[in-house]
Design a protein around this motif. Structure first.
Motif, PDB file in Angstrom:
ATOM      1  N   ASP A 265       0.108  -9.024  -5.138  1.00 42.81           N
ATOM      2  CA  ASP A 265      -1.188  -8.387  -5.383  1.00 42.81           C
ATOM      3  C   ASP A 265      -1.172  -6.927  -4.940  1.00 42.81           C
ATOM      4  O   ASP A 265      -1.804  -6.065  -5.564  1.00 42.81           O
ATOM      5  CB  ASP A 265      -2.303  -9.148  -4.656  1.00 42.81           C
ATOM      6  CG  ASP A 265      -2.659 -10.462  -5.334  1.00 42.81           C
ATOM      7  OD1 ASP A 265      -2.298 -10.637  -6.516  1.00 42.81           O
ATOM      8  OD2 ASP A 265      -3.292 -11.316  -4.684  1.00 42.81           O
ATOM      9  N   THR A 266      -0.436  -6.641  -3.864  1.00 43.62           N
ATOM     10  CA  THR A 266      -0.300  -5.253  -3.407  1.00 43.62           C
ATOM     11  C   THR A 266       0.465  -4.422  -4.431  1.00 43.62           C
ATOM     12  O   THR A 266       0.079  -3.295  -4.753  1.00 43.62           O
ATOM     13  CB  THR A 266       0.431  -5.203  -2.049  1.00 43.62           C
ATOM     14  OG1 THR A 266      -0.328  -5.931  -1.082  1.00 43.62           O
ATOM     15  CG2 THR A 266       0.585  -3.767  -1.563  1.00 43.62           C
ATOM     16  N   LEU A 267       1.564  -4.980  -4.954  1.00 41.27           N
ATOM     17  CA  LEU A 267       2.328  -4.284  -5.994  1.00 41.27           C
ATOM     18  C   LEU A 267       1.461  -4.066  -7.241  1.00 41.27           C
ATOM     19  O   LEU A 267       1.486  -2.996  -7.849  1.00 41.27           O
ATOM     20  CB  LEU A 267       3.577  -5.090  -6.368  1.00 41.27           C
ATOM     21  CG  LEU A 267       4.656  -5.251  -5.302  1.00 41.27           C
ATOM     22  CD1 LEU A 267       5.850  -6.015  -5.885  1.00 41.27           C
ATOM     23  CD2 LEU A 267       5.116  -3.905  -4.763  1.00 41.27           C
ATOM     24  N   ASN A 270      -1.024  -1.284  -6.908  1.00 40.61           N
ATOM     25  CA  ASN A 270      -0.399   0.038  -6.901  1.00 40.61           C
ATOM     26  C   ASN A 270       0.454   0.302  -8.145  1.00 40.61           C
ATOM     27  O   ASN A 270       1.184   1.290  -8.191  1.00 40.61           O
ATOM     28  CB  ASN A 270       0.467   0.187  -5.646  1.00 40.61           C
ATOM     29  CG  ASN A 270      -0.366   0.287  -4.381  1.00 40.61           C
ATOM     30  OD1 ASN A 270      -0.957   1.313  -4.079  1.00 40.61           O
ATOM     31  ND2 ASN A 270      -0.433  -0.809  -3.625  1.00 40.61           N
ATOM     32  N   GLU A 271       0.341  -0.599  -9.137  1.00 38.16           N
ATOM     33  CA  GLU A 271       1.112  -0.469 -10.380  1.00 38.16           C
ATOM     34  C   GLU A 271       2.601  -0.253 -10.090  1.00 38.16           C
ATOM     35  O   GLU A 271       3.256   0.599 -10.686  1.00 38.16           O
ATOM     36  CB  GLU A 271       0.569   0.677 -11.252  1.00 38.16           C
ATOM     37  CG  GLU A 271      -0.680   0.338 -12.029  1.00 38.16           C
ATOM     38  CD  GLU A 271      -0.413  -0.667 -13.153  1.00 38.16           C
ATOM     39  OE1 GLU A 271       0.737  -0.799 -13.587  1.00 38.16           O
ATOM     40  OE2 GLU A 271      -1.374  -1.342 -13.570  1.00 38.16           O
ATOM     41  N   LYS A 272       3.131  -1.047  -9.188  1.00 38.26           N
ATOM     42  CA  LYS A 272       4.535  -0.911  -8.788  1.00 38.26           C
ATOM     43  C   LYS A 272       5.342  -2.091  -9.310  1.00 38.26           C
ATOM     44  O   LYS A 272       5.048  -3.240  -8.997  1.00 38.26           O
ATOM     45  CB  LYS A 272       4.655  -0.818  -7.267  1.00 38.26           C
ATOM     46  CG  LYS A 272       6.013  -0.339  -6.795  1.00 38.26           C
ATOM     47  CD  LYS A 272       5.992  -0.039  -5.314  1.00 38.26           C
ATOM     48  CE  LYS A 272       7.317   0.557  -4.852  1.00 38.26           C
ATOM     49  NZ  LYS A 272       7.621   1.849  -5.490  1.00 38.26           N
ATOM     50  N   ALA A 273       6.372  -1.797 -10.088  1.00 42.21           N
ATOM     51  CA  ALA A 273       7.221  -2.833 -10.668  1.00 42.21           C
ATOM     52  C   ALA A 273       8.382  -3.159  -9.728  1.00 42.21           C
ATOM     53  O   ALA A 273       8.744  -2.370  -8.851  1.00 42.21           O
ATOM     54  CB  ALA A 273       7.759  -2.382 -12.016  1.00 42.21           C
ATOM     55  N   ASP A 274       8.977  -4.323  -9.925  1.00 37.52           N
ATOM     56  CA  ASP A 274      10.183  -4.698  -9.188  1.00 37.52           C
ATOM     57  C   ASP A 274      10.854  -5.836  -9.952  1.00 37.52           C
ATOM     58  O   ASP A 274      10.276  -6.418 -10.882  1.00 37.52           O
ATOM     59  CB  ASP A 274       9.844  -5.146  -7.764  1.00 37.52           C
ATOM     60  CG  ASP A 274      11.007  -4.946  -6.788  1.00 37.52           C
ATOM     61  OD1 ASP A 274      12.158  -4.829  -7.254  1.00 37.52           O
ATOM     62  OD2 ASP A 274      10.759  -4.903  -5.575  1.00 37.52           O
TER      63      ASP A 274
END
Length: 282
Positions: A265-267, A270-274
């Motif tokens: 949910d944090t990613l 922040n629109e952060k991919a992994d």
């Protein structure tokens, strides 16, 4: 992607075609991935292969730590084969699926160029049912081709992709119908359709040792139209551990998935991919 940047890339592709001629369709690159034939008008991967001599080498190195010579590996979303070729050289059997008919043609040829006789590649999208689906066939970055998003975005249509119809299969059904070997490892990079693919592989996922899957918040939101919880509910029952490859973070999910969901949910916020690598405890 900004419009000026897109226009600049399109101009460079036109120049490239002018130099090589109207009848040139692809370029062969001698790379760390193997001999790779790539389309002329794919600016993203072609430029990288030509100037850097490889594509996602660190990703391949990471994956090969989990794969041995007796394993069967499935790759959903092979693109032109930059993962399939080097991994196929290190395992017993490799099976790929590529929905885009153009890039399927390239990966099929790359299998031949590299004498990879343990590989089978199918021209299907992988999802939750056997059916026809609408599909965006991108050009500047053909690896960004995808099933037609539920909510469209300039990110997906900046190069005016053709919308075509492709065949989708369920992996559980296709493996049984074609009498294919069951996978030891599954690698998924299908630009937002991961949720649908997971729905169609719940039987075989029980016995898979390692699942490597792309996580991109805007794909989950716009292409699949589902939440993080919807996504992980299809994975967590089958695995004990998750590794966030880019963040170099590991979690035990065998007893509780709450921390895992909170971090996702944090990613997402922040629109952060992994890339997520799931394994079972030995």
């Amino acid at each position: 992607m900004k419009k000026l940047k897109v226009k600049k890339r399109q101009f460079k592709i036109k120049l490239r075609k002018k130099i090589l001629g109207d009848h040139a369709k692809g370029v062969i690159y001698d790379t760390e991935n193997g001999m790779i034939l790539a389309p002329i008008d794919d600016y993203t991967i072609g430029r990288h292969l030509g100037f850097k001599g490889g594509w996602n080498i660190s990703e391949i190195t990471e994956l090969l730590e989990y794969i041995n010579e007796d394993d069967t590996v499935y790759i959903l979303g092979t693109h032109i084969g930059t993962l399939l070729i080097p991994i196929g050289k290190k395992c017993k059997t490799i099976i790929g699926y590529e929905a885009n008919p153009d890039t399927y043609g390239y990966v099929s040829k790359n299998v031949l160029i590299n004498d990879l006789d343990n590989a089978s590649v199918f021209n299907y999208a992988v999802g939750d049912a056997e059916k026809k689906i609408s599909f965006y066939k991108n050009t500047l970055n053909s690896g960004g081709s995808k099933i037609k998003p539920i909510t469209d975005s300039y990110l997906y249509s900046h190069d005016n992709p053709d919308t075509i119809e492709v065949d989708m299969i369920r992996l559980d059904t296709h493996i049984n119908t074609e009498n294919l070997p069951k996978p030891d490892h599954i690698i998924i990079d299908i630009e937002g359709a991961e949720y649908f693919a997971l729905q169609g592989m719940q039987d075989i996922l029980k016995d898979v040792k390692m699942l490597y899957i792309e996580y991109v918040p805007h794909h989950l939101k716009n292409v699949s139209g589902v939440s993080n919880k919807d996504f992980i509910d299809l994975i967590v029952p089958h695995f004990d551990n998750v590794r966030f490859v880019g963040q170099k973070k590991e979690m035990d999910i065998s007893t509780s998935s709450e921390d895992f969901l909170a971090y996702l949910d944090t990613l997402y916020a922040n629109e952060k991919a992994d890339d997520l690598l799931f394994t079972k405890s030995k």
